[in-house]
Design a protein around this motif. Structure first.
Motif, short mmCIF file in Angstrom:
data_model
loop_
_atom_site.label_atom_id
_atom_site.label_comp_id
_atom_site.label_asym_id
_atom_site.label_seq_id
_atom_site.Cartn_x
_atom_site.Cartn_y
_atom_site.Cartn_z
N ARG A 131 -38.33 -2.12 -39.52
CA ARG A 131 -37.42 -1.12 -38.94
C ARG A 131 -36.10 -1.71 -38.46
NH1 ARG A 131 -41.81 -0.78 -34.86
NH2 ARG A 131 -41.26 -2.25 -33.22
N GLY A 132 -36.05 -3.04 -38.31
CA GLY A 132 -34.80 -3.68 -37.92
C GLY A 132 -34.59 -3.85 -36.44
N PHE A 133 -35.55 -3.49 -35.63
CA PHE A 133 -35.45 -3.70 -34.19
C PHE A 133 -36.84 -3.86 -33.59
CE2 PHE A 133 -35.39 0.92 -34.84
CZ PHE A 133 -36.35 1.37 -33.96
N ALA A 134 -36.88 -4.53 -32.43
CA ALA A 134 -38.14 -4.81 -31.74
C ALA A 134 -38.24 -3.94 -30.49
CB ALA A 134 -38.21 -6.28 -31.35
N ILE A 135 -39.48 -3.73 -30.05
CA ILE A 135 -39.73 -2.95 -28.85
C ILE A 135 -40.59 -3.78 -27.89
CG2 ILE A 135 -40.75 -0.84 -27.89
CD1 ILE A 135 -40.43 0.36 -30.76
N ASP A 136 -40.11 -3.92 -26.68
CA ASP A 136 -40.90 -4.52 -25.60
C ASP A 136 -41.38 -3.35 -24.74
OD1 ASP A 136 -41.80 -5.52 -23.20
OD2 ASP A 136 -39.96 -6.56 -22.67
N ASP A 137 -42.64 -2.98 -24.92
CA ASP A 137 -43.21 -1.82 -24.24
C ASP A 137 -43.99 -2.27 -23.01
OD1 ASP A 137 -44.14 0.65 -23.55
OD2 ASP A 137 -45.50 0.89 -25.26
N GLU A 138 -43.25 -2.59 -21.95
CA GLU A 138 -43.84 -3.07 -20.69
C GLU A 138 -44.63 -4.36 -20.90
OE1 GLU A 138 -45.13 0.15 -17.77
OE2 GLU A 138 -45.59 1.12 -19.71
N GLU A 139 -44.21 -5.18 -21.84
CA GLU A 139 -44.94 -6.40 -22.18
C GLU A 139 -44.54 -7.58 -21.31
OE1 GLU A 139 -44.52 -6.77 -26.49
OE2 GLU A 139 -44.57 -4.58 -26.56
N ARG A 140 -43.40 -7.49 -20.66
CA ARG A 140 -42.96 -8.55 -19.75
C ARG A 140 -42.98 -8.07 -18.30
NH1 ARG A 140 -42.57 -11.90 -16.73
NH2 ARG A 140 -41.42 -13.85 -16.73
N ASN A 141 -42.54 -6.84 -18.11
CA ASN A 141 -42.51 -6.25 -16.77
C ASN A 141 -43.01 -4.81 -16.83
OD1 ASN A 141 -40.99 -8.39 -15.13
ND2 ASN A 141 -39.57 -8.04 -16.82
N LEU A 142 -44.01 -4.48 -16.02
CA LEU A 142 -44.50 -3.12 -15.98
C LEU A 142 -43.40 -2.18 -15.50
CD1 LEU A 142 -48.09 -3.59 -14.48
CD2 LEU A 142 -47.49 -2.96 -16.84
N GLY A 143 -43.33 -1.02 -16.14
CA GLY A 143 -42.32 -0.03 -15.76
C GLY A 143 -41.00 -0.20 -16.46
N MET A 144 -40.88 -1.23 -17.36
CA MET A 144 -39.62 -1.47 -18.07
C MET A 144 -39.87 -1.56 -19.57
SD MET A 144 -37.48 -1.58 -15.53
CE MET A 144 -35.97 -2.24 -16.22
N ARG A 145 -38.98 -0.95 -20.33
CA ARG A 145 -39.03 -1.05 -21.78
C ARG A 145 -37.70 -1.61 -22.29
NH1 ARG A 145 -41.67 4.45 -21.92
NH2 ARG A 145 -43.90 4.05 -22.21
N CYS A 146 -37.77 -2.20 -23.48
CA CYS A 146 -36.59 -2.86 -24.05
C CYS A 146 -36.59 -2.68 -25.57
CB CYS A 146 -36.61 -4.35 -23.68
SG CYS A 146 -35.35 -5.33 -24.47
N VAL A 147 -35.41 -2.49 -26.12
CA VAL A 147 -35.24 -2.42 -27.57
C VAL A 147 -34.25 -3.51 -27.97
CG1 VAL A 147 -34.55 -0.97 -29.52
CG2 VAL A 147 -35.59 0.07 -27.50
N GLY A 148 -34.66 -4.41 -28.89
CA GLY A 148 -33.81 -5.54 -29.26
C GLY A 148 -33.63 -5.67 -30.76
N ALA A 149 -32.49 -6.21 -31.17
CA ALA A 149 -32.21 -6.44 -32.59
C ALA A 149 -31.59 -7.82 -32.77
CB ALA A 149 -31.27 -5.36 -33.13
N PRO A 150 -31.83 -8.45 -33.93
CA PRO A 150 -31.38 -9.83 -34.12
C PRO A 150 -29.92 -9.94 -34.55
CG PRO A 150 -32.55 -9.09 -36.06
CD PRO A 150 -32.62 -7.96 -35.07
N ILE A 151 -29.34 -11.07 -34.18
CA ILE A 151 -27.99 -11.47 -34.63
C ILE A 151 -28.17 -12.73 -35.47
CG2 ILE A 151 -25.74 -12.33 -33.87
CD1 ILE A 151 -26.22 -10.69 -31.26
N PHE A 152 -27.54 -12.76 -36.64
CA PHE A 152 -27.72 -13.85 -37.60
C PHE A 152 -26.46 -14.71 -37.72
CE2 PHE A 152 -30.42 -10.31 -38.95
CZ PHE A 152 -31.66 -10.93 -39.02
#
Length: 275
Positions: A205-226
């Motif tokens: 899909r071209g992006f990653a999802i951090d679904d409360e995997e580092r901090n409960l109550g927080m989500r993150c969407v990340g994409a790479p830079i080459f």
């Protein structure tokens, strides 16, 4: 708790003598002087180099041998000249890449904050994780915050998984052997098959999802830079509380983050793998 006047600054040893705070390490200072002279010339004899750096030839020679072992200096036997080494290029390139990334990404990060309404971070890859180097905060009262210099392991951050997904399987395996898959919350991916499946989805899909995997109550969407070699060297991410970063919001944020990261890639003359 009251602040103390003599609070230890980051990057300093815990018990540094006050009188030594600004005292240079003489041997290191002299070695830097040699490098500075090498950088200003297209090759120098030992005699000329020692003279320019104002040190005995024997001292200069010992330091040059040490620099040579580190790849910071080279000796051309055919001309009997000392030259700046190739390792200095790698170090200088790392500085330029980091500065260029931060400069090129700033406007795009501000645009992402405006589009998503959440905090945007820029993280660069290290050997075993990522370091957050720049952030543009949302104006919301409750928001994600990563102090510049904060580190995170690859498997438990949006930017980290976006980068890890584009590394060769052997490199991924080597990284995970060093770091393991420590658990931060009950949603952290700590089983290798689960992580590998997630990384495959990231690539698709071209992006990653951090679904409360580092901090409960927080989500993150990340994409790479080459970079110019098609290597994922950094990541752009949008982070916020789960009450606002809902699955519906993630579906909207993902393409925006992916496109912004692609624009940063183009701005630093990078290219996606296979392009």
């Amino acid at each position: 708790m009251p602040q103390t006047a003599e609070r230890r600054r980051r990057g300093r040893p815990r018990l540094a003598p006050a009188e030594a705070e600004d005292a240079p390490v003489q041997s290191l200072d002299r070695a830097m002087a040699l490098l500075a002279e090498l950088a200003e010339a297209d090759g120098l004899t030992l005699t000329d180099l020692a003279g320019r750096a104002e040190m005995p030839m024997s001292t200069a020679y010992r330091m040059l041998l040490t620099l040579q072992r580190r790849g910071l200096a080279e000796f051309d036997a055919s001309t009997q000249l000392w030259l700046v080494g190739v390792e200095t290029f790698r170090i200088g390139s790392a500085f330029l890449r980091r500065r260029k990334l931060a400069d090129c990404g700033r406007d795009l990060m501000q645009g992402l904050v405006a589009a998503c309404g959440e905090t945007v971070n820029l993280a660069v890859a290290e050997e075993d994780g990522v370091v957050f180097v720049s952030q543009v905060e949302t104006h919301e009262a409750i928001r994600a915050f990563f102090r510049p210099g904060t580190r995170a392991l690859f498997h438990a951050s949006g930017a980290g998984k976006a980068i890890l997904a584009h590394r060769a399987p052997g490199a991924v395996a080597a990284t995970l052997r060093r770091t393991g898959l420590p658990r931060f919350t009950d949603r952290t991916l700590t089983a290798l098959p689960d992580l590998l499946a997630d990384l495959a989805a990231v690539r698709a899909r071209g992006f990653a999802i951090d679904d409360e995997e580092r901090n409960l109550g927080m989500r993150c969407v990340g994409a790479p830079i080459f970079n110019e070699f098609g290597e994922a060297v950094a990541g752009l991410s949008v982070s916020g509380p789960t009450v606002r970063v809902t699955p519906e919001a993630i579906a909207r944020f993902g393409p925006l983050v992916r496109e912004a990261a692609s624009q940063v890639t183009r701005a630093i003359a990078g290219r996606p793998p296979g392009a």
